[in-house]
Design a protein around this motif. Structure first.
Motif, short mmCIF file in Angstrom:
data_model
loop_
_atom_site.label_atom_id
_atom_site.label_comp_id
_atom_site.label_asym_id
_atom_site.label_seq_id
_atom_site.Cartn_x
_atom_site.Cartn_y
_atom_site.Cartn_z
N UNK A 1 7.20 -41.37 3.67
CA UNK A 1 7.44 -40.28 2.73
C UNK A 1 6.66 -38.95 3.12
N UNK A 2 5.24 -39.29 3.29
CA UNK A 2 4.44 -38.17 3.81
C UNK A 2 4.77 -37.68 5.09
N UNK A 3 4.84 -38.63 6.07
CA UNK A 3 5.28 -38.04 7.38
C UNK A 3 6.80 -37.19 7.29
N UNK A 4 7.57 -37.55 6.64
CA UNK A 4 8.82 -36.96 6.41
C UNK A 4 8.48 -35.41 6.05
N UNK B 1 12.64 -35.25 -1.86
CA UNK B 1 13.11 -36.09 -0.72
C UNK B 1 12.02 -37.02 -0.64
N UNK B 2 10.78 -36.71 -0.84
CA UNK B 2 9.66 -37.76 -0.26
C UNK B 2 9.57 -38.90 -1.75
N UNK C 1 10.38 -42.91 -1.19
CA UNK C 1 9.28 -44.05 -1.80
C UNK C 1 10.13 -45.03 -2.28
N UNK C 2 11.19 -44.27 -3.17
CA UNK C 2 11.96 -45.40 -4.04
C UNK C 2 12.85 -46.51 -3.65
N UNK D 1 2.17 -38.57 -4.08
CA UNK D 1 2.83 -39.21 -2.92
C UNK D 1 1.82 -39.69 -2.00
N UNK D 2 0.61 -38.81 -1.72
CA UNK D 2 -0.40 -39.18 -0.87
C UNK D 2 -1.01 -40.41 -1.30
N UNK D 3 -1.53 -40.48 -2.62
CA UNK D 3 -2.13 -41.79 -2.89
C UNK D 3 -1.35 -43.08 -2.73
N UNK D 4 -0.13 -43.22 -2.98
CA UNK D 4 0.67 -44.24 -2.57
C UNK D 4 0.81 -44.71 -1.32
N UNK D 5 0.38 -43.71 -0.48
CA UNK D 5 0.50 -44.05 1.13
C UNK D 5 -0.72 -45.08 1.56
N UNK D 6 -1.77 -44.76 0.48
CA UNK D 6 -3.02 -45.63 0.73
C UNK D 6 -2.82 -47.10 0.23
N UNK D 7 -1.98 -47.51 -0.39
CA UNK D 7 -1.81 -48.71 -0.92
C UNK D 7 -0.86 -49.83 -0.04
N UNK D 8 -1.15 -51.05 0.00
CA UNK D 8 -0.30 -51.80 0.63
C UNK D 8 1.04 -52.04 -0.07
N UNK D 9 0.96 -51.96 -1.33
CA UNK D 9 2.14 -52.31 -2.01
C UNK D 9 2.57 -51.11 -2.89
N UNK D 10 3.69 -50.67 -2.76
CA UNK D 10 4.10 -49.39 -3.76
C UNK D 10 4.35 -50.03 -4.81
#
Length: 561
Positions: free
Chosen positions: A425-428, A400-401, A405-406, A550-559
């Motif tokens: 995604x993380x908040x979900x 789901x997360x 993200x996708x 997933x968490x690492x990607x939340x710290x990036x400005x651009x996925x």
């Protein structure tokens, strides 16, 4: 010219006229449509106990042969050559005989069906108490007892409380017997666990020098000994030392001085009636112990399932509950729980100690398990599996997360995405996890929304396959990162090794579960727990692998892809 009334298949009362009352004492048998699913369905005694040409067993199925098919009861030593000639549970419920529903235990590991009798789970309770202790060493003061000799039998039920069995039988018809619900003890008999009534016994006996076995003094003489003492306390004065130590209103022989008093009194009685005692002596028998005095006894060998050398063991076979009331219908915790009587129930070891209290032992000892095996299985089902199921919920949140993200990446690519959306995604996952924890506080809501514990336990293999597939994906993902040097090589190798090691342990445990190494029963039981521990470690590796991403990607400005 006479036409006698002969019924080929007798009615049930032709059997219960004789078997009902002793069945009440021996097994707490009820033989009622209220308590037996087979009688409720209209079955007759002869459906399971056929005779003559109706019988299926070759030993008794000759025309007009008057031999009734029987089971195999450890307390029944009549016609043992015909043991297991009756139709048992397995026969009817595997081929639908007489319309019996086909029993499918696909959710149950084979180990259970190999070592547990059908009756164990399908007779989880009894509704009429049986005699668990028959003490023949004191005078029973109960009323309405029909004969003098029966005053010498004092009965205690499964709750170890005195009750006037013969008096009750004299006052009540079989249909009027009291209802006393209890959980039967379990014992291992011929390799399988059965619900049983293990009868304890204590009585004065005569031992003959150089000969095996014990003789019982005439009950009429023992009756006169007690009544003479009650009429004149100076006669057999030693009997006055036997007291009611547990304050239940009935005296019992349990202290050393009481044993000595009984032996001395019976010896004096036999002398008074001129009974020849050359080469003989009076002893007190209690279960497997033969006391020559209050401080000296020897033990006789007995079977593991027996409570007493001279007391019977009766299996419970009638009064079968409906399938939905069977043990296991709510999942593994019906048995593998510290509050369940299956392993942790207290079983009577000796009726009384020196203070008149019952001596007990844990149920798992009687069914041949060690403390380690019992507590390991309880720990696995009570703590390990719930953690595994919570981890499974988090695992199911990963797709789901990743899907969220996708979708976000697809919407914004190749443009930078607002930073706040990268946390979606993380908040979900956090929101759903909090909702899951709140829901766990309301059991009714949990039962309505989530799969039941029975469903989870019965689909354990499917759950294991889902975790294994996720583990393989996690290993592939980490190896890909190592090869492409997308992250620190050392961390990737450590987590990859953890996953691979867990896989190896899991496969070894699974192999041992299948082959069941002979002579290693303790190991064969323990590998079930090892299998689930390995599953949990694989699940942890999977969760760390994908939630880190997933968490690492939340710290990036651009996925990025």
């Amino acid at each position: 010219k006479i036409s006698p009334h002969i019924v080929r298949e007798p009615r049930n009362n032709a059997c219960t006229n004789c078997h009902a009352q002793p069945g009440w004492k021996k097994r707490g048998a009820n033989f009622s449509v209220r308590t037996d699913v087979h009688l409720r369905a209209g079955l007759k005694c002869v459906d399971c106990h056929p005779a003559g040409s109706k019988a299926l067993d070759n030993r008794i199925n000759e025309k007009e042969m008057h031999q009734i098919a029987k089971g195999d009861d450890p307390g029944g030593q009549v016609r043992n050559d015909l043991d297991n000639s009756m139709l048992d549970c397995d026969y009817c419920h595997t081929n639908g005989h007489l319309g019996a529903p086909i029993a499918k235990h696909t959710w149950l590991p084979p180990l259970h069906l190999e070592s547990i009798a059908c009756q164990t789970c399908h007779i989880p309770q009894r509704t009429v108490k049986a005699a668990q202790v028959q003490a023949g060493d004191v005078f029973n003061p109960g009323s309405k007892i029909p004969s003098k000799g029966k005053h010498l039998w004092t009965f205690y039920g499964p709750d170890m409380q005195y009750y006037n069995h013969y008096g009750n039988m004299g006052m009540m018809d079989f249909e009027d017997k009291p209802t006393d619900i209890f959980i039967p003890p379990l014992a291992k008999y011929k390799g399988k666990i059965y619900p049983v009534n293990r009868v304890h016994s204590s009585w004065p006996a005569i031992e003959i020098e150089g000969k095996p076995g014990l003789m019982q003094p005439r009950m009429g003489d023992i009756y006169k000994m007690w009544t003479s003492h009650f009429a004149d306390s100076t006669k057999y004065v030693e009997l006055s030392k036997i007291k009611d130590d547990n304050s239940d209103g009935v005296i019992e022989v349990n202290r050393a001085e009481e044993i000595d008093a009984l032996i001395a009194s019976v010896t004096a009685l036999l002398s008074d009636i001129k009974y020849p005692m050359q080469g003989k002596k009076v002893v007190w028998a209690m279960d497997e112990r033969i006391y020559s005095s209050g401080s000296s006894y020897r033990t006789l060998p007995k079977e593991e399932w027996e409570a007493s050398v001279y007391g019977n063991v009766h299996t419970y076979n009638h009064d079968v509950f409906p399938a939905r009331s069977a043990l296991g219908s709510n999942g593994c915790l019906d048995c593998h729980d510290r509050k369940s009587a299956f392993f942790m129930g207290e079983v009577v070891r000796y009726p009384f100690d020196e203070n008149g209290n019952t001596v007990t032992m844990p149920q798992y000892r009687l069914i041949g398990l060690t403390s380690f095996s019992a507590w390991t299985s309880i720990w696995r089902e009570t703590w390990l599996k719930p953690v595994l199921y919570i981890g499974l919920f988090l695992l199911l949140m990963i797709p789901l997360a990743l899907a969220g993200e996708f979708i976000l990446r697809w919407i914004y690519e190749p443009h930078p995405m607002p930073k706040v959306l990268t946390y979606v995604p993380v908040l979900l996952v956090v929101f759903l996890s909090v909702a899951f924890l709140l829901m766990m506080a309301d059991r009714q809501l949990v039962n309505f929304i989530l799969p039941s514990r029975f469903w989870l336990d019965s689909n354990h293999f499917t759950i294991a396959m889902v975790i294994l597939l996720a583990g393989i994906l996690a290993i592939v993902y980490r190896l890909r990162n190592v090869v492409q040097k997308k992250s620190e090589n050392r961390k990737q190798v450590i987590w990859t090794n953890e996953l691979v090691t867990s896989f190896i342990v899991l496969f070894v445990a699974g192999l041992l579960m299948l082959i069941k190494v002979p002579g290693l029963a303790e190991v064969n039981r323990f590998v079930y727990t090892v299998f689930d521990i390995a599953l949990l470690f694989i699940l942890i590796g999977v969760l760390v692998t994908f939630y880190t991403r997933i968490i690492k990607n939340t710290t990036q400005q651009k996925i990025t892809a």
